[in-house]
Scaffold this motif. Sequence first.
Motif, PDB file in Angstrom:
ATOM      1  N   ARG A  75      -6.634   4.795   2.592  1.00  0.00           N
ATOM      2  CA  ARG A  75      -5.335   4.316   3.057  1.00  0.00           C
ATOM      3  C   ARG A  75      -4.941   5.085   4.301  1.00  0.00           C
ATOM      4  NH1 ARG A  75      -0.446   4.828  -1.046  1.00  0.00           N
ATOM      5  NH2 ARG A  75      -1.060   7.026  -0.811  1.00  0.00           N
ATOM      6  N   HIS A 118      -3.828  -8.323   2.540  1.00  0.00           N
ATOM      7  CA  HIS A 118      -4.634  -7.226   3.085  1.00  0.00           C
ATOM      8  C   HIS A 118      -6.047  -7.686   3.393  1.00  0.00           C
ATOM      9  CE1 HIS A 118      -1.419  -4.539   1.897  1.00  0.00           C
ATOM     10  NE2 HIS A 118      -1.480  -5.023   0.662  1.00  0.00           N
ATOM     11  N   PRO A 143       0.805  -1.232   0.000  1.00  0.00           N
ATOM     12  CA  PRO A 143       0.000   0.000   0.000  1.00  0.00           C
ATOM     13  C   PRO A 143       0.826   1.264   0.000  1.00  0.00           C
ATOM     14  CG  PRO A 143       0.019  -0.964   2.190  1.00  0.00           C
ATOM     15  CD  PRO A 143       0.749  -1.924   1.293  1.00  0.00           C
ATOM     16  N   LEU A 185      -5.121   0.485  -5.102  1.00  0.00           N
ATOM     17  CA  LEU A 185      -5.687   1.747  -4.642  1.00  0.00           C
ATOM     18  C   LEU A 185      -6.868   2.175  -5.512  1.00  0.00           C
ATOM     19  CD1 LEU A 185      -2.405   3.717  -3.806  1.00  0.00           C
ATOM     20  CD2 LEU A 185      -3.908   2.482  -2.244  1.00  0.00           C
ATOM     21  N   GLN A 187       1.324   6.730   3.672  1.00  0.00           N
ATOM     22  CA  GLN A 187       0.344   7.787   3.427  1.00  0.00           C
ATOM     23  C   GLN A 187       1.043   9.142   3.363  1.00  0.00           C
ATOM     24  OE1 GLN A 187      -2.259   9.043   2.148  1.00  0.00           O
ATOM     25  NE2 GLN A 187      -3.854   8.254   3.501  1.00  0.00           N
ATOM     26  N   THR A 192      -3.588  -0.583   7.362  1.00  0.00           N
ATOM     27  CA  THR A 192      -2.891   0.706   7.373  1.00  0.00           C
ATOM     28  C   THR A 192      -3.502   1.704   8.350  1.00  0.00           C
ATOM     29  OG1 THR A 192      -4.267   1.559   5.572  1.00  0.00           O
ATOM     30  CG2 THR A 192      -2.266   0.376   4.968  1.00  0.00           C
ATOM     31  N   GLY A 223       0.815   2.527   6.684  1.00  0.00           N
ATOM     32  CA  GLY A 223       1.206   1.601   5.638  1.00  0.00           C
ATOM     33  C   GLY A 223       2.712   1.474   5.542  1.00  0.00           C
TER      34      GLY A 223
END
Length: 398
Positions: free
Chosen positions: A99, A154, A88, A115, A91, A128, A103
């Motif tokens: 998100r 995830h 990911p 994404l 951020q 995340t 992450g």
Amino acid sequence: MDLKKYNLDVLGVQETRLEEQEIDLGDHKLFLTDSWLSTAKARQGGVGIAVTNRLAGSIIEQVALSSLVSSFKQRERVCLVGDFNAEPGQQTDVNVPFRGPFGMGEENENSEKLLSFCVSHDLLIGGTWFRHRLVHRYTFNPPDQQMRKKMLDHILFGSRHRSCLHNVRTRRGKITLTDHEMVIAKVGFKVVAHKPRRQPKVCSAKLSDEVTREDFCAEVKRYLDESDIVEGVEQSWGNFRTALKAAATKLLIPEKRVHKPWVTVETLALIRKRAELQLRKHSSAEALLVFSNCCKEVRKALRADKRQWLKDKGETIQDHSDKGDLKEVFGESKQLCRKWSPHISKLVSTTGEPLKTKDERTGIEFPPIDESSGILPNELYTFIIVKEKSSKWMLPST
């Protein structure tokens, strides 16, 4: 894997390399999708989901993700688990809602696809959004120590129900016997068990009406004429039974009874007729007179139905009493009794005015008690209990 040992209700598995089937593993069930054959005729891929027996009844069907993901509704709680093979990343934009700030990894082509998938379907990457140590965030632990640990597996959750997702982290150890760590999410919502659709009830009492009986016979005959001609007793009986069910479902469905139990079918027809006449009662004086006469007929029919119902109930209770069946006697007698309603006590003065405030209720001066006789004076005997919807306590005026 023992789900009870790790306190898990739902477990997603990958690379099963098995055919589509349902496996009973004692305390939980495993639902598998079909894998595919490679060029070497070896099975590849395949995913599944293991759930406890308590939640097994909530699974309706297994559908491919590509055909299901576009049909999500806003009120539905969506949770996708799997190895997406995408990191990911960290951020950088605080305005991105899908998100979180915790992450890890470097973004690549798969990351962009992940994404964009979350954006298009209003999902967030659960791992995340929770602060944990790095060892509890990465999901891929390569056997080669020279390679970098990654966050590839995830749990995607619907952003609309973000408050239901309480925690996401990995569980280290030799649990899965692979180089991927198990990702665990703590989710707080109730799962409703799927109940099979019940067969519609049939009201056989409607066959007492001659018109309904003729329509029912005609419907059965029409269905049998349209069906294929079969040989054998079992096949013929199967067609006839299907015709009976189809005709009964169409003509003998009982009406929702929101009325009293003693109202008969004839009285219901009068009530429906009265409702139709009420719509045009103001059109003329004659229509108003017809409506008034119909109202009198309805009231007369209701009284007659209730008298007959009470008479039948009394005879039924007497028959059960003669047979000594006290359970049926009690059940039938409960239908004749009125519903119990609590009696609310009120304090009122002799003039009938209620005593509302606490000072009014506690500020009453009672005459002294005659200790020699141990009997209250006559003034206090003006308390009266009226057995109505609410009991009234009459207090002497001071």
